[in-house]
Write a protein that holds these residues in place. Structure first.
Motif, PDB file in Angstrom:
ATOM      1  N   ARG A 290      -7.901   2.086  -1.359  1.00 42.82           N
ATOM      2  CA  ARG A 290      -8.391   1.722  -0.023  1.00 42.82           C
ATOM      3  C   ARG A 290      -7.282   0.981   0.686  1.00 42.82           C
ATOM      4  O   ARG A 290      -6.729   0.016   0.137  1.00 42.82           O
ATOM      5  CB  ARG A 290      -9.616   0.800  -0.126  1.00 42.82           C
ATOM      6  CG  ARG A 290     -10.924   1.518  -0.139  1.00 42.82           C
ATOM      7  CD  ARG A 290     -12.103   0.552  -0.090  1.00 42.82           C
ATOM      8  NE  ARG A 290     -12.318  -0.029  -1.410  1.00 42.82           N
ATOM      9  CZ  ARG A 290     -12.139  -1.314  -1.724  1.00 42.82           C
ATOM     10  NH1 ARG A 290     -11.786  -2.184  -0.813  1.00 42.82           N
ATOM     11  NH2 ARG A 290     -12.346  -1.737  -2.947  1.00 42.82           N
ATOM     12  N   LEU A 291      -6.945   1.405   1.884  1.00 36.75           N
ATOM     13  CA  LEU A 291      -5.849   0.796   2.629  1.00 36.75           C
ATOM     14  C   LEU A 291      -6.396  -0.087   3.741  1.00 36.75           C
ATOM     15  O   LEU A 291      -7.450   0.194   4.314  1.00 36.75           O
ATOM     16  CB  LEU A 291      -4.944   1.868   3.210  1.00 36.75           C
ATOM     17  CG  LEU A 291      -4.346   2.851   2.191  1.00 36.75           C
ATOM     18  CD1 LEU A 291      -3.482   3.880   2.894  1.00 36.75           C
ATOM     19  CD2 LEU A 291      -3.569   2.133   1.109  1.00 36.75           C
TER      20      LEU A 291
ATOM     21  N   LEU B 143      -2.312  -1.857   0.487  1.00 42.04           N
ATOM     22  CA  LEU B 143      -3.384  -1.628  -0.464  1.00 42.04           C
ATOM     23  C   LEU B 143      -4.406  -2.751  -0.373  1.00 42.04           C
ATOM     24  O   LEU B 143      -4.105  -3.907  -0.657  1.00 42.04           O
ATOM     25  CB  LEU B 143      -2.817  -1.538  -1.885  1.00 42.04           C
ATOM     26  CG  LEU B 143      -3.808  -1.197  -2.991  1.00 42.04           C
ATOM     27  CD1 LEU B 143      -4.451   0.164  -2.751  1.00 42.04           C
ATOM     28  CD2 LEU B 143      -3.085  -1.202  -4.333  1.00 42.04           C
ATOM     29  N   ALA B 144      -5.624  -2.416   0.018  1.00 42.49           N
ATOM     30  CA  ALA B 144      -6.692  -3.402   0.170  1.00 42.49           C
ATOM     31  C   ALA B 144      -7.610  -3.441  -1.042  1.00 42.49           C
ATOM     32  O   ALA B 144      -8.266  -4.444  -1.297  1.00 42.49           O
ATOM     33  CB  ALA B 144      -7.518  -3.097   1.418  1.00 42.49           C
ATOM     34  N   GLY B 145      -7.658  -2.348  -1.792  1.00 48.15           N
ATOM     35  CA  GLY B 145      -8.540  -2.305  -2.948  1.00 48.15           C
ATOM     36  C   GLY B 145      -8.570  -0.937  -3.573  1.00 48.15           C
ATOM     37  O   GLY B 145      -7.870  -0.017  -3.139  1.00 48.15           O
TER      38      GLY B 145
ATOM     39  N   ASP C  79       5.549  -0.904  -1.288  1.00 50.35           N
ATOM     40  CA  ASP C  79       6.110  -2.243  -1.134  1.00 50.35           C
ATOM     41  C   ASP C  79       5.224  -3.336  -1.724  1.00 50.35           C
ATOM     42  O   ASP C  79       5.506  -4.524  -1.542  1.00 50.35           O
ATOM     43  CB  ASP C  79       6.333  -2.544   0.355  1.00 50.35           C
ATOM     44  CG  ASP C  79       7.378  -1.626   0.972  1.00 50.35           C
ATOM     45  OD1 ASP C  79       8.304  -1.206   0.260  1.00 50.35           O
ATOM     46  OD2 ASP C  79       7.262  -1.336   2.184  1.00 50.35           O
ATOM     47  N   GLU C  80       4.155  -2.952  -2.400  1.00 54.82           N
ATOM     48  CA  GLU C  80       3.217  -3.945  -2.930  1.00 54.82           C
ATOM     49  C   GLU C  80       3.885  -4.787  -4.019  1.00 54.82           C
ATOM     50  O   GLU C  80       4.631  -4.274  -4.846  1.00 54.82           O
ATOM     51  CB  GLU C  80       1.971  -3.266  -3.499  1.00 54.82           C
ATOM     52  CG  GLU C  80       1.233  -2.390  -2.516  1.00 54.82           C
ATOM     53  CD  GLU C  80       0.629  -3.144  -1.344  1.00 54.82           C
ATOM     54  OE1 GLU C  80       0.496  -4.379  -1.399  1.00 54.82           O
ATOM     55  OE2 GLU C  80       0.259  -2.483  -0.357  1.00 54.82           O
TER      56      GLU C  80
ATOM     57  N   VAL D  90      -5.399  -6.610  -7.130  1.00 54.31           N
ATOM     58  CA  VAL D  90      -6.196  -5.433  -6.799  1.00 54.31           C
ATOM     59  C   VAL D  90      -6.801  -4.833  -8.075  1.00 54.31           C
ATOM     60  O   VAL D  90      -7.978  -4.461  -8.098  1.00 54.31           O
ATOM     61  CB  VAL D  90      -5.348  -4.399  -6.020  1.00 54.31           C
ATOM     62  CG1 VAL D  90      -6.026  -3.054  -5.941  1.00 54.31           C
ATOM     63  CG2 VAL D  90      -5.035  -4.924  -4.625  1.00 54.31           C
ATOM     64  N   LEU D  91      -6.014  -4.757  -9.145  1.00 55.18           N
ATOM     65  CA  LEU D  91      -6.537  -4.253 -10.422  1.00 55.18           C
ATOM     66  C   LEU D  91      -7.636  -5.158 -10.957  1.00 55.18           C
ATOM     67  O   LEU D  91      -8.649  -4.681 -11.476  1.00 55.18           O
ATOM     68  CB  LEU D  91      -5.408  -4.107 -11.446  1.00 55.18           C
ATOM     69  CG  LEU D  91      -4.423  -2.967 -11.199  1.00 55.18           C
ATOM     70  CD1 LEU D  91      -3.199  -3.125 -12.089  1.00 55.18           C
ATOM     71  CD2 LEU D  91      -5.092  -1.615 -11.433  1.00 55.18           C
TER      72      LEU D  91
END
Length: 151
Positions: free
Chosen positions: A19-20, A26-28, A59-60, A68-69
């Protein structure tokens, strides 16, 4: 029983849909329903030495990826030493060196590692580095059975 096998998953489109956020970050993750069972089975299998990820992460940062994980309920099933993110390693899944780095981190030969990913080109690169491959997390158990039959 022989030497343990180490399993490395791609994240996006293999374990979950990313989910961006509005900026494209990356939001989730929306984890696929079968993933929790797959990870639990791997965690209970004495032939599996560890479970990690090999993921192109743009770039995360490592901290963002781990958060997020964790938020998705995946981090607890993963070995922190086996989390390989392209944004941290300076490699990506188009390079065999990314896959051999995973085997080095696991402390085994690439032949004792399995990469699970939906992308056929990425699986081809993993195979060229000496890893076994699986196109889907549920198919992974067939690959692990093949490893066991050769031990």
């Amino acid at each position: 029983m022989g030497e343990p096998v180490f399993v490395f998953f791609d994240i996006g489109d293999t374990l979950a849909n990313p989910r961006l956020d509005a900026a494209g970050g990356l939001a989730g993750l929306d984890v696929y329903p079968f993933v929790a069972d797959v990870l639990a089975r791997l965690g209970a299998d004495p032939a599996v030495g560890g479970v990690g990820v090999i993921s192109n992460t743009g770039d995360e940062t490592e901290a963002t990826m781990c958060q997020v994980l964790d938020d998705a309920g995946l981090l607890a099933a993963l070995d922190p030493a086996l989390l390989l993110f392209s944004s941290v390693e300076g490699l990506d899944k188009s390079q065999p060196a990314f896959f051999t780095l995973a085997a080095d981190r696991a402390g085994v030969a690439p032949a004792r590692c399995v990469f699970v990913g939906e992308s056929e080109p990425e699986r081809r690169v993993a195979t060229s580095a000496g890893l076994s491959v699986s196109p889907h997390p549920l198919h992974l158990f067939h690959v692990l059975d093949q490893h066991a039959s050769h031990d």
